[in-house]
Design a protein around this motif. Structure first.
Motif, short mmCIF file in Angstrom:
data_model
loop_
_atom_site.label_atom_id
_atom_site.label_comp_id
_atom_site.label_asym_id
_atom_site.label_seq_id
_atom_site.Cartn_x
_atom_site.Cartn_y
_atom_site.Cartn_z
N ASP A 1 -2.06 2.48 25.27
CA ASP A 1 -2.65 2.09 26.55
C ASP A 1 -3.17 0.66 26.45
N PRO A 2 -2.27 -0.32 26.45
CA PRO A 2 -2.71 -1.71 26.21
C PRO A 2 -3.65 -2.25 27.29
N PHE A 3 -3.61 -1.69 28.49
CA PHE A 3 -4.46 -2.18 29.57
C PHE A 3 -5.68 -1.31 29.81
N ARG A 4 -5.85 -0.29 28.95
CA ARG A 4 -7.02 0.60 28.98
C ARG A 4 -7.22 1.27 30.34
N VAL A 5 -6.13 1.74 30.96
CA VAL A 5 -6.25 2.39 32.26
C VAL A 5 -6.83 3.80 32.15
N THR A 6 -6.71 4.43 30.99
CA THR A 6 -7.22 5.79 30.84
C THR A 6 -8.69 5.82 30.47
N GLY A 7 -9.18 4.75 29.86
CA GLY A 7 -10.55 4.73 29.39
C GLY A 7 -10.73 5.44 28.06
N ASP A 8 -9.68 6.07 27.54
CA ASP A 8 -9.75 6.78 26.26
C ASP A 8 -9.43 5.81 25.12
N ALA A 9 -9.88 6.17 23.93
CA ALA A 9 -9.49 5.41 22.75
C ALA A 9 -7.99 5.57 22.56
N CYS A 10 -7.33 4.49 22.24
CA CYS A 10 -5.88 4.60 22.15
C CYS A 10 -5.38 4.22 20.76
N ASP A 11 -4.16 4.65 20.50
CA ASP A 11 -3.49 4.34 19.25
C ASP A 11 -2.87 2.96 19.37
N SER A 12 -2.25 2.52 18.32
CA SER A 12 -1.57 1.23 18.37
C SER A 12 -0.21 1.34 17.69
N LEU A 13 0.64 0.43 18.02
CA LEU A 13 1.97 0.36 17.42
C LEU A 13 2.21 -1.09 17.03
N ASN A 14 2.32 -1.33 15.75
CA ASN A 14 2.61 -2.66 15.24
C ASN A 14 4.06 -2.67 14.79
N PRO A 15 4.94 -3.35 15.52
CA PRO A 15 6.36 -3.37 15.14
C PRO A 15 6.60 -3.88 13.72
N LEU A 16 5.70 -4.71 13.21
CA LEU A 16 5.87 -5.22 11.85
C LEU A 16 5.70 -4.11 10.80
N ASP A 17 5.02 -3.01 11.18
CA ASP A 17 4.90 -1.88 10.26
C ASP A 17 6.22 -1.14 10.10
N LEU A 18 7.16 -1.39 10.98
CA LEU A 18 8.43 -0.67 10.95
C LEU A 18 9.48 -1.32 10.05
N ILE A 19 9.19 -2.50 9.53
CA ILE A 19 10.17 -3.17 8.69
C ILE A 19 9.65 -3.27 7.26
N ASP A 20 10.60 -3.23 6.33
CA ASP A 20 10.29 -3.23 4.90
C ASP A 20 10.69 -4.58 4.32
N PRO A 21 9.74 -5.35 3.80
CA PRO A 21 10.07 -6.68 3.28
C PRO A 21 10.96 -6.64 2.03
N LEU A 22 11.05 -5.48 1.39
CA LEU A 22 11.89 -5.37 0.20
C LEU A 22 13.30 -4.86 0.51
N ALA A 23 13.55 -4.50 1.76
CA ALA A 23 14.86 -3.96 2.14
C ALA A 23 15.87 -5.10 2.31
N ASP A 24 17.14 -4.77 2.11
CA ASP A 24 18.20 -5.75 2.27
C ASP A 24 18.31 -6.27 3.70
N ASP A 25 17.91 -5.44 4.67
CA ASP A 25 18.03 -5.85 6.07
C ASP A 25 16.71 -6.38 6.66
N PHE A 26 15.81 -6.80 5.77
CA PHE A 26 14.50 -7.29 6.23
C PHE A 26 14.64 -8.44 7.23
N GLU A 27 15.44 -9.44 6.89
CA GLU A 27 15.57 -10.60 7.78
C GLU A 27 16.24 -10.20 9.10
N ASP A 28 17.20 -9.29 9.04
CA ASP A 28 17.83 -8.81 10.27
C ASP A 28 16.82 -8.11 11.16
N ASN A 29 15.98 -7.28 10.56
CA ASN A 29 14.96 -6.57 11.33
C ASN A 29 13.91 -7.53 11.90
#
Length: 157
Positions: free
Chosen positions: A89-117
């Motif tokens: 809820d990036p705009f806090r329309v619910t008023g509830d505490a919200c989770d987050s999603l960091n796209p950088l957490d989805l890529i592995d710097p040690l993987a062969d496809d790191f730069e592609d990701n």
């Protein structure tokens, strides 16, 4: 009809509620799938289709809910069903505490496809921010973002 659409009057079943006809609920019990509901504002999409599906479907669900109404009505019930409920809820329309999603957490710097990701993330960041007459600047901007992502992974633990 077993494994297909079933009319089940006034009781819950292990399926996806699609609607009702002549006082009977119409269920799809075949398999997991997608539900897309399109109608004008105020047409009753939430109360007639989305909320009943969220109350009854036993499987996982991803819901795009810009106003947070479906979340407000069904989140506690989904938790009682044993599901994890995450709120973005990036705009806090619910008023509830919200989770987050960091796209950088989805890529592995040690993987062969790191730069592609990293390039995929850079491309997504650039969506809608392009120079239509000269793609050079778009390519340079994406390259800069990729290098910044790589720098973040190599300069911090």
């Amino acid at each position: 009809m077993e494994g297909g659409f079933m009319n089940t009057p006034h009781n819950l079943t292990d399926g996806l509620l699609l609607g009702a006809r002549d006082g009977n609920a119409i269920w799809d019990t075949r398999r997991e799938g997608h539900l897309l509901t399109i109608a004008p504002t105020g047409a009753g999409k939430g109360i007639s289709c989305i909320i009943p599906a969220l109350f009854t479907w036993q499987g996982p669900i991803v819901v795009v809910d810009p106003r947070g109404e479906n979340y407000a009505v069904t989140a506690a019930h989904r938790r009682r069903m044993g599901h994890q409920v995450h709120l973005l809820d990036p705009f806090r329309v619910t008023g509830d505490a919200c989770d987050s999603l960091n796209p950088l957490d989805l890529i592995d710097p040690l993987a062969d496809d790191f730069e592609d990701n990293a390039a995929v993330i850079a491309n997504l960041i650039m969506q809608g921010n392009t120079f239509k007459d000269d793609p050079f600047w778009d390519e340079r901007a994406e390259s800069l973002i990729v290098e910044l992502i790589k720098y973040l992974y190599t300069s911090t633990p």
